[in-house]
Design an enzyme around this catalytic site. Structure first.
Site, PDB file in Angstrom:
ATOM      1  N   LYS A  32      -5.380  12.544   8.968  1.00 29.66           N
ATOM      2  CA  LYS A  32      -5.998  11.225   8.679  1.00 29.66           C
ATOM      3  C   LYS A  32      -6.531  10.608   9.979  1.00 29.66           C
ATOM      4  O   LYS A  32      -7.448  10.053  10.249  1.00 29.66           O
ATOM      5  CB  LYS A  32      -4.818  10.233   8.212  1.00 29.66           C
ATOM      6  CG  LYS A  32      -4.539  10.303   6.711  1.00 29.66           C
ATOM      7  CD  LYS A  32      -3.415   9.294   6.364  1.00 29.66           C
ATOM      8  CE  LYS A  32      -3.154   9.583   4.971  1.00 29.66           C
ATOM      9  NZ  LYS A  32      -2.428  10.761   4.393  1.00 29.66           N
TER      10      LYS A  32
ATOM     11  N   ARG B 289      -9.143  18.143  -2.284  1.00 25.74           N
ATOM     12  CA  ARG B 289      -8.747  18.957  -3.355  1.00 25.74           C
ATOM     13  C   ARG B 289      -9.118  18.027  -4.596  1.00 25.74           C
ATOM     14  O   ARG B 289      -9.824  17.048  -4.635  1.00 25.74           O
ATOM     15  CB  ARG B 289      -7.121  18.840  -3.336  1.00 25.74           C
ATOM     16  CG  ARG B 289      -6.659  17.674  -3.136  1.00 25.74           C
ATOM     17  CD  ARG B 289      -5.167  17.855  -3.106  1.00 25.74           C
ATOM     18  NE  ARG B 289      -4.451  16.638  -2.725  1.00 25.74           N
ATOM     19  CZ  ARG B 289      -4.256  15.374  -3.316  1.00 25.74           C
ATOM     20  NH1 ARG B 289      -4.788  15.335  -4.550  1.00 25.74           N
ATOM     21  NH2 ARG B 289      -3.664  14.417  -2.859  1.00 25.74           N
TER      22      ARG B 289
ATOM     23  N   HIS C 132       3.174   2.682  -2.789  1.00 27.51           N
ATOM     24  CA  HIS C 132       1.682   3.539  -2.514  1.00 27.51           C
ATOM     25  C   HIS C 132       1.402   4.632  -3.402  1.00 27.51           C
ATOM     26  O   HIS C 132       0.572   5.573  -2.914  1.00 27.51           O
ATOM     27  CB  HIS C 132       1.837   3.929  -1.155  1.00 27.51           C
ATOM     28  CG  HIS C 132       2.169   2.646   0.049  1.00 27.51           C
ATOM     29  ND1 HIS C 132       1.281   1.720   0.320  1.00 27.51           N
ATOM     30  CD2 HIS C 132       3.334   2.552   0.602  1.00 27.51           C
ATOM     31  CE1 HIS C 132       2.139   0.605   0.735  1.00 27.51           C
ATOM     32  NE2 HIS C 132       3.134   1.391   1.360  1.00 27.51           N
TER      33      HIS C 132
END
Length: 683
Positions: free
Chosen positions: A116, A292, A235
């Site tokens: 990230k 993906r 989340h």
């Protein structure tokens, strides 16, 4: 095209890939762990090979074992599914060295977007707007704490190598930063083998919008429009839909073009998802790219008339994209709900057990969109389990993905509510009732969406337990009485034997009895007992419920399905018996009634005594107290990890920790006492 591929995954995604491969004439090889020897994905593939014990680190995460199986079985390519090795660049490189095609993006693309922090740096250089934060290399706790203070609270901590909601913490106050950072890093190292984190400003009421992109090896790249994944808990996504409600065409194009630009910047090939966080005013910021296929890809398939797994296989084989950008139009609306073995009323704790009964809505197991010719099937179910299978503590507790399609969002919402009402599971806790409340709630149905929707509407989504209605008690009673008659008839030596009959015949007067059911509320250990008076009549029974006397007759019985008349009311439902538990499905609700069998002495409760026990099987990752330590109510005592999530065991009252029964690293069984604790009042 490939002759044979190996599917390096399990569950519904392995079944999904196998279904498309079979339709394309491609043979498939499954790999499985010892825990999955009887799993559905093993049964649907042409070949299956055992690769190790239940723990993923010894089976599904062992790239060398998987590659060896692929070579031994003559597979030409490996489809990684999602999770496990799907975003592992080293595994992609190892496949290439072994002469195998990795059905996914190049390793370099995964490395560029897999972190990230690195991805945000790349997007910053490309002038893509980013949420204020820190995503650098310095991981010193004091430095990160200072960065959190600089950014301003609330702050979101995220595992740099993470995904799926793992290794994420929202911090509201500076004094909570260090503890949250330690917990985040523990979860990150456990889930991804990397404890690096990044920090960014936590936006209030944001929406989570993601763009599906696809690129081939010939330089073509398209976006297949957006998905709204705003409805989340911890989340992790709960509901996903496509297209995003209220998305103007101009913003859709802008986000799609930005996603394509991000993919091109890293030389992307195959299926990928560029995720954005969007403010209510329409502004959006890059979050990350998942290199993906996503769990929620079916909603994109339903509205675009595509089979994204087929696209993956064709592009990996070197073919061009099947459609150009101008051919990818939106047709209708699709919604996906993730059916999980979990208990929403207990903080969404995963549930372990066997699927003793599983009735699904009338649906196809897999269907793509129609490509513009007619309409897709209204209900689709993607599942990796069957009735009789077990949900184990080793893997994600997903039971199925329920996907519906409609000509518009209103029709899709109605179909989803109906399909959830028809989804009936016995044997473990599920989130089905919660999903139905969510879909029918005012916030979701009116598209008042943001990532805090569940927390904002907790009062309506987690209502207090209500009394069991007379209809559910009548259905359970009818099922019990009918089963007694069937058993008596089967055991009787001859049909006319009045003493072997369960029809309540008496020489003088009527037979009266009382049947007791206990309703165990899912959110607490509170029980309420319901007593149903039964008077046997010539045709049916007379029930006494809540001070009223109402005649009960069964008009139709077909297995678990019942149609009865109670007084003047016609009732329909299904009753599944599991031991002394009667599961009543009626009016879209699920009631669990414990039958107090006077002969079997059933329902004897295990005395919990306020013991501090493991809520599920798992591993102890932190012990925060010592023997003899005095603690206050609510103080954290032990942290367990189960199904890749951390669960904190807190003190139920002021008291003293007498003895710690487990150490860090120990595996703990479900319900095992974790420590000996004496409340202050008893000390």
């Amino acid at each position: 095209m490939f002759k044979k591929i190996l599917i390096a995954n399990r569950g519904e995604i392995a079944c999904r890939v196998a279904a498309t491969a079979r339709r394309m004439g491609i043979k498939t090889v499954a790999v499985y762990s010892e825990a999955d020897a009887g799993a559905r994905h093993v049964a649907v593939c042409d070949e299956a090979v055992l690769i190790g014990p239940a723990a993923a680190r010894e089976s599904y995460l062992c790239g060398d074992k998987i590659i060896a199986v692929a070579l031994a079985t003559g597979a030409q390519a490996i489809h990684p599914g999602y999770g496990f090795l799907s975003e592992n660049a080293d595994f992609a490189d190892a496949c290439a060295l072994a002469g195998l095609v990795f059905i996914g993006p190049p390793a370099a693309s995964m490395r560029a977007m897999g972190s990230k922090s690195a991805a945000k740096t790349l997007m910053e250089q490309a002038d893509v707007p980013l949420v204020p934060g820190y995503h650098g290399e310095n991981q010193d706790a004091d430095f990160l704490h200072a960065e959190g203070d600089r950014i301003g609270y609330p702050v979101l901590l995220k595992a740099s190598a993470g995904g799926g909601g793992k290794g994420m913490r929202v911090i509201e106050r500076s004094e909570d930063f260090k503890a949250a950072l330690a917990s985040c890093k523990r979860e990150a190292i456990s889930s991804f083998g990397d404890d690096k984190v990044l920090a960014e400003k936590y936006l209030s009421r944001p929406r989570h919008i993601e763009i599906q992109v696809f690129a081939d090896t010939l330089g073509n790249c398209v976006y297949l429009h957006e998905r709204d994944c705003s409805v989340q808990r911890r989340h992790q996504k709960v509901l996903e839909e496509a297209p995003a409600p209220g998305m103007p065409a101009e913003r859709r194009a802008a986000m799609g073009e930005a996603a394509v630009a991000a993919a091109r910047a890293v030389g992307y090939v195959g299926a990928g998802t560029v995720e954005f966080i969007a403010n209510q005013d329409g502004s959006f910021y890059f979050m990350e790219m998942n290199t993906r296929l996503q769990v929620e890809h079916p909603v994109t398939e339903m509205i675009t008339g595509t089979d994204l797994v087929e696209w993956q296989l064709r592009i990996a084989f070197g073919e061009a994209l099947p459609k150009s950008q101008d051919q990818l139009t939106i047709h209708g609306h699709a919604i996906e709900a993730r059916i999980y073995a979990e208990n929403p009323e207990k903080g969404f704790l995963p549930s372990i057990g066997t699927l003793r009964h599983m009735d699904t809505p009338r649906a196809v197991s897999f269907v793509v969109g129609d490509g513009g010719h007619g309409q897709p099937a209204p209900v689709r179910i993607d599942s990796g389990v069957r009735e009789g299978d077990a949900i184990s503590p080793f893997y994600d507790p997903m039971i199925a993905k329920l996907i519906v399609w409609g000509v518009d969002r209103t029709q899709a919402l109605a179909r989803m509510a109906q399909a959830l009402a028809e989804f009936r599971i016995v044997g473990l806790a599920t989130n089905i009732a919660f999903l139905k409340r969510l879909v029918e709630g005012a916030a979701f149905s009116s598209a008042d969406l943001d990532t805090g929707l569940i927390e904002r509407n907790s009062e309506s989504l987690f209502p207090p337990a209500r009394a069991v209605p007379a209809a559910a008690l009548a259905l359970a009673t009818a099922a019990l009485l009918g089963a007694e008659q069937t058993q008596a008839a089967a055991a009787s030596t001859f049909a006319a034997d009045p003493f072997g009959s369960a029809h309540g015949w008496r020489l003088n007067g009527a037979w009266q009895r009382t049947i007791a059911f206990a309703d165990e509320f899912s959110a607490t250990t509170e029980q309420k007992t319901y007593r149903v008076g039964v008077t046997y009549q010539r045709h049916g029974w007379l029930l006494e419920l809540g001070g009223m006397q109402l005649p009960l007759t069964v008009s139709h019985a077909d297995g678990a399905e019942l149609s009865v008349t109670l007084g003047e009311a016609a009732l329909r439902g299904a009753v599944r018996r599991d031991g002394d538990s009667f599961h009543v499905f009626s009016g879209g609700r699920h009631f669990v009634l414990q039958y107090a069998d006077p002969l079997a002495h059933a329902g004897e409760a295990e005395a919990a005594g306020g013991r501090l026990t493991a809520p599920m099987p798992g591993k102890v990752v932190a012990v925060l107290v010592q023997n003899g330590q005095t603690v206050s109510k609510g103080d954290p005592l032990v942290i367990m990890e189960a199904m890749k999530m951390e669960h904190t065991i807190a003190a139920p009252a002021d008291g003293t920790v007498e003895e710690l029964l487990y150490q860090v690293g120990d595996q703990v069984a479900d319900g095992a006492p974790l420590l000996a604790f004496t409340p202050a009042a008893a000390a």
